[in-house]
Design a protein around this motif. Structure first.
Motif, PDB file in Angstrom:
ATOM      1  N   PHE A 154     -60.456  26.769   0.719  1.00 46.23           N
ATOM      2  CA  PHE A 154     -59.512  25.835   1.318  1.00 46.23           C
ATOM      3  C   PHE A 154     -59.297  26.141   2.800  1.00 46.23           C
ATOM      4  CE2 PHE A 154     -57.588  25.311  -3.105  1.00 46.23           C
ATOM      5  CZ  PHE A 154     -58.286  24.137  -3.317  1.00 46.23           C
ATOM      6  N   GLN A 155     -59.075  27.400   3.123  1.00 45.29           N
ATOM      7  CA  GLN A 155     -58.797  27.764   4.503  1.00 45.29           C
ATOM      8  C   GLN A 155     -60.019  27.547   5.395  1.00 45.29           C
ATOM      9  OE1 GLN A 155     -56.023  28.468   5.876  1.00 45.29           O
ATOM     10  NE2 GLN A 155     -56.630  29.266   7.874  1.00 45.29           N
ATOM     11  N   PHE A 156     -61.182  27.928   4.914  1.00 49.18           N
ATOM     12  CA  PHE A 156     -62.380  27.773   5.730  1.00 49.18           C
ATOM     13  C   PHE A 156     -62.674  26.298   5.996  1.00 49.18           C
ATOM     14  CE2 PHE A 156     -66.946  27.371   6.411  1.00 49.18           C
ATOM     15  CZ  PHE A 156     -67.176  28.339   7.372  1.00 49.18           C
ATOM     16  N   LEU A 157     -62.554  25.464   4.973  1.00 50.33           N
ATOM     17  CA  LEU A 157     -62.815  24.038   5.170  1.00 50.33           C
ATOM     18  C   LEU A 157     -61.821  23.425   6.148  1.00 50.33           C
ATOM     19  CD1 LEU A 157     -63.690  22.814   1.561  1.00 50.33           C
ATOM     20  CD2 LEU A 157     -65.229  23.408   3.422  1.00 50.33           C
ATOM     21  N   TRP A 158     -60.553  23.841   6.056  1.00 52.59           N
ATOM     22  CA  TRP A 158     -59.555  23.280   6.961  1.00 52.59           C
ATOM     23  C   TRP A 158     -59.850  23.673   8.408  1.00 52.59           C
ATOM     24  CZ3 TRP A 158     -54.769  25.947   8.900  1.00 52.59           C
ATOM     25  CH2 TRP A 158     -54.007  25.074   9.689  1.00 52.59           C
ATOM     26  N   VAL A 159     -60.178  24.923   8.639  1.00 52.45           N
ATOM     27  CA  VAL A 159     -60.425  25.376  10.007  1.00 52.45           C
ATOM     28  C   VAL A 159     -61.741  24.826  10.530  1.00 52.45           C
ATOM     29  CG1 VAL A 159     -60.711  27.409  11.474  1.00 52.45           C
ATOM     30  CG2 VAL A 159     -59.063  27.451   9.602  1.00 52.45           C
ATOM     31  N   TRP A 160     -62.773  24.826   9.716  1.00 53.57           N
ATOM     32  CA  TRP A 160     -64.086  24.368  10.175  1.00 53.57           C
ATOM     33  C   TRP A 160     -64.061  22.888  10.546  1.00 53.57           C
ATOM     34  CZ3 TRP A 160     -68.669  27.022  10.953  1.00 53.57           C
ATOM     35  CH2 TRP A 160     -69.810  26.232  11.186  1.00 53.57           C
ATOM     36  N   ASN A 161     -63.370  22.081   9.776  1.00 53.43           N
ATOM     37  CA  ASN A 161     -63.346  20.636  10.016  1.00 53.43           C
ATOM     38  C   ASN A 161     -62.198  20.197  10.913  1.00 53.43           C
ATOM     39  OD1 ASN A 161     -65.581  20.152   8.286  1.00 53.43           O
ATOM     40  ND2 ASN A 161     -64.239  20.257   6.510  1.00 53.43           N
ATOM     41  N   ASP A 162     -61.451  21.119  11.465  1.00 52.05           N
ATOM     42  CA  ASP A 162     -60.290  20.755  12.268  1.00 52.05           C
ATOM     43  C   ASP A 162     -60.715  20.091  13.572  1.00 52.05           C
ATOM     44  OD1 ASP A 162     -57.430  20.994  13.310  1.00 52.05           O
ATOM     45  OD2 ASP A 162     -58.554  22.192  14.769  1.00 52.05           O
ATOM     46  N   LEU A 163     -59.970  19.069  13.947  1.00 58.04           N
ATOM     47  CA  LEU A 163     -60.171  18.404  15.240  1.00 58.04           C
ATOM     48  C   LEU A 163     -58.891  18.371  16.050  1.00 58.04           C
ATOM     49  CD1 LEU A 163     -61.923  16.717  17.207  1.00 58.04           C
ATOM     50  CD2 LEU A 163     -61.236  14.687  15.907  1.00 58.04           C
ATOM     51  N   LEU A 164     -57.760  18.110  15.400  1.00 59.98           N
ATOM     52  CA  LEU A 164     -56.501  17.934  16.125  1.00 59.98           C
ATOM     53  C   LEU A 164     -56.087  19.196  16.866  1.00 59.98           C
ATOM     54  CD1 LEU A 164     -53.970  16.274  16.794  1.00 59.98           C
ATOM     55  CD2 LEU A 164     -52.995  17.056  14.622  1.00 59.98           C
ATOM     56  N   VAL A 165     -56.056  20.315  16.166  1.00 62.00           N
ATOM     57  CA  VAL A 165     -55.616  21.563  16.793  1.00 62.00           C
ATOM     58  C   VAL A 165     -56.563  21.966  17.911  1.00 62.00           C
ATOM     59  CG1 VAL A 165     -55.171  24.013  16.382  1.00 62.00           C
ATOM     60  CG2 VAL A 165     -54.466  22.309  14.691  1.00 62.00           C
ATOM     61  N   SER A 166     -57.862  21.804  17.695  1.00 62.10           N
ATOM     62  CA  SER A 166     -58.834  22.200  18.709  1.00 62.10           C
ATOM     63  C   SER A 166     -58.776  21.302  19.938  1.00 62.10           C
ATOM     64  CB  SER A 166     -60.240  22.174  18.109  1.00 62.10           C
ATOM     65  OG  SER A 166     -60.325  23.059  17.009  1.00 62.10           O
ATOM     66  N   LEU A 167     -58.459  20.033  19.738  1.00 68.48           N
ATOM     67  CA  LEU A 167     -58.325  19.150  20.893  1.00 68.48           C
ATOM     68  C   LEU A 167     -57.214  19.599  21.829  1.00 68.48           C
ATOM     69  CD1 LEU A 167     -58.812  15.535  19.441  1.00 68.48           C
ATOM     70  CD2 LEU A 167     -60.223  16.664  21.176  1.00 68.48           C
ATOM     71  N   ILE A 168     -56.183  20.198  21.292  1.00 68.84           N
ATOM     72  CA  ILE A 168     -55.031  20.590  22.102  1.00 68.84           C
ATOM     73  C   ILE A 168     -55.168  22.013  22.615  1.00 68.84           C
ATOM     74  CG2 ILE A 168     -52.529  20.978  22.037  1.00 68.84           C
ATOM     75  CD1 ILE A 168     -52.336  18.680  20.066  1.00 68.84           C
ATOM     76  N   PHE A 169     -55.621  22.941  21.791  1.00 68.26           N
ATOM     77  CA  PHE A 169     -55.577  24.356  22.143  1.00 68.26           C
ATOM     78  C   PHE A 169     -56.886  24.892  22.714  1.00 68.26           C
ATOM     79  CE2 PHE A 169     -52.089  23.885  19.205  1.00 68.26           C
ATOM     80  CZ  PHE A 169     -51.102  24.664  19.767  1.00 68.26           C
ATOM     81  N   ALA A 170     -57.980  24.158  22.615  1.00 66.91           N
ATOM     82  CA  ALA A 170     -59.273  24.642  23.098  1.00 66.91           C
ATOM     83  C   ALA A 170     -59.663  23.913  24.370  1.00 66.91           C
ATOM     84  CB  ALA A 170     -60.348  24.460  22.034  1.00 66.91           C
ATOM     85  N   ASP A 171     -60.295  24.636  25.302  1.00 69.11           N
ATOM     86  CA  ASP A 171     -60.819  24.011  26.504  1.00 69.11           C
ATOM     87  C   ASP A 171     -62.320  23.811  26.352  1.00 69.11           C
ATOM     88  OD1 ASP A 171     -61.854  26.540  26.744  1.00 69.11           O
ATOM     89  OD2 ASP A 171     -60.617  27.126  28.464  1.00 69.11           O
ATOM     90  N   SER A 172     -63.007  23.476  27.446  1.00 63.32           N
ATOM     91  CA  SER A 172     -64.431  23.174  27.374  1.00 63.32           C
ATOM     92  C   SER A 172     -65.271  24.390  27.005  1.00 63.32           C
ATOM     93  CB  SER A 172     -64.903  22.613  28.716  1.00 63.32           C
ATOM     94  OG  SER A 172     -64.648  23.537  29.767  1.00 63.32           O
ATOM     95  N   HIS A 173     -64.763  25.603  27.243  1.00 59.15           N
ATOM     96  CA  HIS A 173     -65.518  26.810  26.928  1.00 59.15           C
ATOM     97  C   HIS A 173     -65.250  27.320  25.518  1.00 59.15           C
ATOM     98  CE1 HIS A 173     -66.861  27.192  31.079  1.00 59.15           C
ATOM     99  NE2 HIS A 173     -65.610  27.001  31.482  1.00 59.15           N
ATOM    100  N   SER A 174     -64.155  26.919  24.904  1.00 64.92           N
ATOM    101  CA  SER A 174     -63.805  27.401  23.567  1.00 64.92           C
ATOM    102  C   SER A 174     -63.767  26.288  22.524  1.00 64.92           C
ATOM    103  CB  SER A 174     -62.433  28.085  23.595  1.00 64.92           C
ATOM    104  OG  SER A 174     -61.425  27.187  24.030  1.00 64.92           O
ATOM    105  N   GLN A 175     -64.239  25.093  22.855  1.00 67.08           N
ATOM    106  CA  GLN A 175     -64.153  23.978  21.918  1.00 67.08           C
ATOM    107  C   GLN A 175     -65.131  24.166  20.763  1.00 67.08           C
ATOM    108  OE1 GLN A 175     -65.149  20.440  24.079  1.00 67.08           O
ATOM    109  NE2 GLN A 175     -67.308  20.987  24.340  1.00 67.08           N
ATOM    110  N   PRO A 176     -64.734  23.821  19.542  1.00 64.95           N
ATOM    111  CA  PRO A 176     -65.632  23.925  18.382  1.00 64.95           C
ATOM    112  C   PRO A 176     -66.549  22.715  18.295  1.00 64.95           C
ATOM    113  CG  PRO A 176     -63.474  23.255  17.664  1.00 64.95           C
ATOM    114  CD  PRO A 176     -63.365  23.487  19.136  1.00 64.95           C
ATOM    115  N   LEU A 177     -67.312  22.678  17.220  1.00 64.95           N
ATOM    116  CA  LEU A 177     -68.321  21.638  17.071  1.00 64.95           C
ATOM    117  C   LEU A 177     -67.700  20.259  16.898  1.00 64.95           C
ATOM    118  CD1 LEU A 177     -71.353  21.124  16.885  1.00 64.95           C
ATOM    119  CD2 LEU A 177     -71.225  21.562  14.421  1.00 64.95           C
ATOM    120  N   THR A 178     -66.578  20.162  16.221  1.00 67.45           N
ATOM    121  CA  THR A 178     -65.954  18.856  16.033  1.00 67.45           C
ATOM    122  C   THR A 178     -65.548  18.232  17.362  1.00 67.45           C
ATOM    123  OG1 THR A 178     -63.861  20.025  15.660  1.00 67.45           O
ATOM    124  CG2 THR A 178     -65.128  19.374  13.718  1.00 67.45           C
TER     125      THR A 178
END
Length: 314
Positions: A241-265
């Motif tokens: 459950f936790q891995f799927l939530w973090v791996w597929n996350d878009l909302l949190v990464s859009l706010i907290f990640a910049d261009s150098h730390s952005q995930p695949l989503t």
């Protein structure tokens, strides 16, 4: 002549029968087992199996379409649908994946996703396991009150904490970094994880823990040698459950990640915004993002099924 002979033969006394012992009552299977057998019989019928096969094929259609689209040249996507590839399988190629792997932004975002998902999942599972054992079997002041606070945090939507936590991360200098994304996922994943593991650990028989303590086992020994092996199904379910939530996350990464730390989503979302319908990049990138959670799920599938079925059969 004796008195017995003059009196004649003694009347035969009716045989006395010992009171019949009540035999074992006819064992009637419980209602739950009867329903289970009836449901199993229904599921074994050919018609139901045919319906399940159809439902499974419909469920897999988007995944198959995504896989086929990722193997088609980009020029064909504008002229025909993905299903036409089954009539011309020679047009399928892995050139899209080679171009995708040559894209530095996509590969960097993929490794960022790994660097975010693995620590966020491991930290939540470890911390929740320790806290769940403490809430279930250790006595300390305010235990029930603290657990109620943890349960109350389950109803707090993630959207409420985005801006306040973003300002706090900016004040301490981790906003826009991988560490900020990991900490946010850990913080918002812990309430559900602690609630799940505490309830599972509380179902362990007390006699097992008391026997371990009588044998001289410390709390750490009991936790590592007894609680963790018994709680493996719940730990596997939580990991998935936790891995799927973090791996597929878009909302949190859009706010907290910049261009150098952005995930695949986020990288795929930016590709869609920049180039529109570049399906030759988006389709293989989306399937690459899909295949890793599938591998994780099938790796923990047996323990996950045990965790889901735990407590359903007495």
């Amino acid at each position: 002549m004796t008195l017995a002979s003059s009196a004649g033969p003694a009347p035969a006394t009716p045989p006395t029968h010992a009171p019949a012992r009540p035999g074992p009552a006819a064992s009637h299977p419980p209602a739950g087992s009867r329903l289970a057998r009836r449901a199993g019989g229904i599921l074994r019928s050919g018609a139901v199996q045919a319906v399940l096969v159809v439902v499974g094929l419909v469920w897999l259609t988007p995944t198959v379409g995504l896989l086929v689209s990722s193997l088609r040249p980009g020029a064909q996507e504008d002229s025909s649908g993905w299903w036409t590839a089954f009539t011309h399988p020679s047009t399928l190629t892995f050139s899209n994946y080679s171009h995708l792997l040559d894209n530095g932004d996509i590969t960097h975002a993929f490794w960022n996703t790994v660097l975010i998902s693995v620590p966020a999942t491991a930290a939540v599972v470890v911390i929740a396991a320790l806290a769940g054992y403490a809430f279930a079997w250790l006595e300390f002041p305010g235990r029930d009150a603290v657990f109620l606070i943890v349960v109350g945090m389950l109803v707090v939507p993630v959207q409420i904490g985005l801006l306040p936590v973003a300002r706090f991360f900016g004040a301490i200098g981790i906003f826009g970094s991988i560490y900020g994304v990991i900490l946010f996922h850990v913080a918002y994943g812990l309430p559900f994880a602690i609630f799940l593991l505490r309830n599972y650990f509380a179902e362990i028989p007390r006699e097992m823990l008391e026997a371990a303590r009588m044998d001289g086992g410390s709390e750490w020994t009991i936790f590592t040698r007894l609680i963790l092996p018994v709680g493996r199904p719940a730990l596997a379910s939580l990991t998935i459950f936790q891995f799927l939530w973090v791996w597929n996350d878009l909302l949190v990464s859009l706010i907290f990640a910049d261009s150098h730390s952005q995930p695949l989503t986020v990288a795929l979302q930016s590709q869609m915004r920049q180039f529109g319908a570049n399906i030759d990049v988006l389709a293989p990138g989306a399937f690459l993002s899909l295949i890793v959670p599938l591998i994780v799920f099938f790796a923990f599938q047996r323990h996950f099924v045990e965790g889901v079925m735990a407590g359903s059969v007495k």
